[in-house]
Design a protein around this motif. Structure first.
Motif, PDB file in Angstrom:
ATOM      1  N   GLN A   4       0.807  -1.141   0.036  1.00  0.00           N
ATOM      2  CA  GLN A   4      -0.029   0.080  -0.013  1.00  0.00           C
ATOM      3  C   GLN A   4       0.749   1.203   0.096  1.00  0.00           C
ATOM      4  OE1 GLN A   4      -3.484   0.226   2.534  1.00  0.00           O
ATOM      5  NE2 GLN A   4      -4.163  -1.751   1.958  1.00  0.00           N
TER       6      GLN A   4
ATOM      7  N   SER B 269       0.985   8.368  -6.909  1.00  0.00           N
ATOM      8  CA  SER B 269       1.066   9.903  -6.829  1.00  0.00           C
ATOM      9  C   SER B 269       2.200  10.684  -7.408  1.00  0.00           C
ATOM     10  CB  SER B 269       0.875  10.224  -5.470  1.00  0.00           C
ATOM     11  OG  SER B 269       2.172   9.687  -4.537  1.00  0.00           O
TER      12      SER B 269
ATOM     13  N   GLY C 191       1.117   3.932  -3.391  1.00  0.00           N
ATOM     14  CA  GLY C 191       0.806   5.147  -2.997  1.00  0.00           C
ATOM     15  C   GLY C 191       1.833   6.102  -3.667  1.00  0.00           C
TER      16      GLY C 191
END
Length: 427
Positions: A260, A268, A264
């Motif tokens: 995770q 991003s 991320g």
């Protein structure tokens, strides 16, 4: 007090490591041992199976006297910089007489001769290396080919297709480049190869094979019973510590526990930001973005799936793992360029010591060429440890529960003290 240095990861500490430790002390005729150990993240770009304090305890219970940390800037590097950072730390203590490393051949002379040819970083060798890389070879393959071309077809050249032999060569190169008085020694590895994934002996298995045994069923959180499968191959204290860390929700960890936070970062950051991070080279940021678009829904092992999508002949699994790790930790190219790495670690971070190690620490206060840090919070310049403190906080995101106290543990944790003068039994 004659002291031998060893460079380790202990992921986890197993019976083969005990053999290396005992053989190193014997080869050096040493009374004490200093271990330079990687922190939370390791040389092949992987998270450690348990945190550095648990692995420090394994080392001390085995019989090591002083454990110091190889900073994450060096711990997750190819052999050249991994070796350079570790050897510079041993040299900087001022108390280490010999460095003993394991090798497949167990022969020092051929490696030392080759290091004598290479240690001046001749520009012609660098040119050969670049030529091999332009042919599409991975860095390890290109380095081995360049060495063969540079050294000619000499029968004395050691085989360079084995990871411990390559590391050993770079330990010797680092000693020569630092003009270190430390005496190099080598002992042959026993039974299992460094990355051997199959178990072929009743009591000796590589750390790679043990992790495969533990995570082979695809468990994100292996049950305690799965840890018992390691019992024939690890000392009792290793199993005890692994079971304790499992019960506390702090392991065993693998890359999938960081899926995770990793995704991320990948999702991003735009390509131009990824391009500024260490190990993101030759357009790899575009390959990563393209692979993200091909990820299947519901992948049981998303990091493994991503690695499979990214892997090519040029981009080995190890190279890609290091790349993903630098993205996860946000390590910029400028902070880890050759010039920055050449300066070496800024301090000696002590993770743990025995009663004999306490004596070594007292000597080091007089002999060390770098500041000796026993607690980051008390350091005169904690910025030296900033990268490692942040890496420790990210590592804690892999634990089963979110614990803000763990985010600051690397900053506040004192060294582990174990009053044990005699090595524990390895079986």
């Amino acid at each position: 007090m004659k002291t031998v240095g060893i460079i380790v990861e202990y992921n986890p500490l197993h019976n083969g490591h005990v053999h290396h430790f005992e053989a190193s002390r014997q080869a050096a005729d040493a009374e004490a041992c200093v271990a330079v150990m990687s922190g939370h993240f390791l040389q092949r770009g992987e998270p450690a199976i348990v945190n550095k304090w648990a692995r420090t305890e394994m080392a001390l219970r085995m019989g090591a006297d002083l454990v110091i940390e190889l900073p994450v800037a060096y711990a997750c590097q190819p052999a050249e910089w991994f070796a350079y950072g570790a050897v510079k730390l041993l040299d900087a203590t001022g108390v280490v007489d010999a460095l003993c490393f394991g090798s497949e051949e167990g022969a020092l002379l051929p490696l030392d001769r080759l290091a004598g040819l290479l240690h001046r970083e001749d520009s012609s060798f660098r040119s050969l290396l670049q030529e091999e890389l332009k042919q599409g070879a991975s860095y390890p393959a290109a380095y081995a080919a360049a060495v063969r071309r540079f050294g000619g077809d000499s029968a004395d050249l050691p085989p360079l297709d084995q990871p411990n032999t390559i590391l050993g060569l770079h330990y010797l190169l680092a000693l020569k480049r630092l003009n270190s008085p430390i005496t190099p020694l080598t002992v042959a590895r026993r039974e299992a190869g460094f990355h051997q994934t199959d178990i072929t002996d009743r009591s000796i298995a590589s750390a790679t094979a043990l992790r495969k045994l533990l995570f082979g069923a695809g468990w994100l959180a292996p049950p305690a019973e799965a840890l018992q499968a390691l019992a024939p191959y690890v000392p009792p204290y290793t199993l005890e510590i692994l079971l304790r860390e499992h019960a506390a929700g702090r392991g065993p960890l693998c890359w999938e526990h960081f899926a995770q936070p990793l995704f991320g970062q990948l999702l991003s950051r735009p390509p131009e930001e990824l391009r500024q991070l260490h190990e993101v080279t030759e357009g790899l940021e575009n390959r990563i973005k393209a692979a993200l678009g091909k990820m299947p829904a519901g992948a049981a092992s998303p990091v493994e799936t991503l690695l499979d999508l990214l892997k090519t002949r040029r981009y080995t699994r190890t190279k890609l793992q290091r790349t993903l790790l630098r993205i996860l930790l946000g390590h910029g190219q400028q902070a880890l360029n050759r010039e920055s790495l050449h300066h070496g670690p800024a301090c000696i971070r002590v993770l743990g010591f025995s009663s004999r190690g306490r004596v070594l620490l007292k000597r080091m206060r007089q002999t060390a060429l770098l500041p000796v840090i026993t607690r980051a919070a008390a350091a005169e310049d904690p910025a030296w440890l900033g990268m490692d403190i942040r890496a420790g906080a990210v590592y804690s995101l892999g634990y089963r529960g979110l614990d803000p106290a763990e985010w600051q543990r690397d900053y506040r944790e004192p060294p582990l003290q174990l009053d044990q003068d005699e090595p524990a039994s390895g079986s």
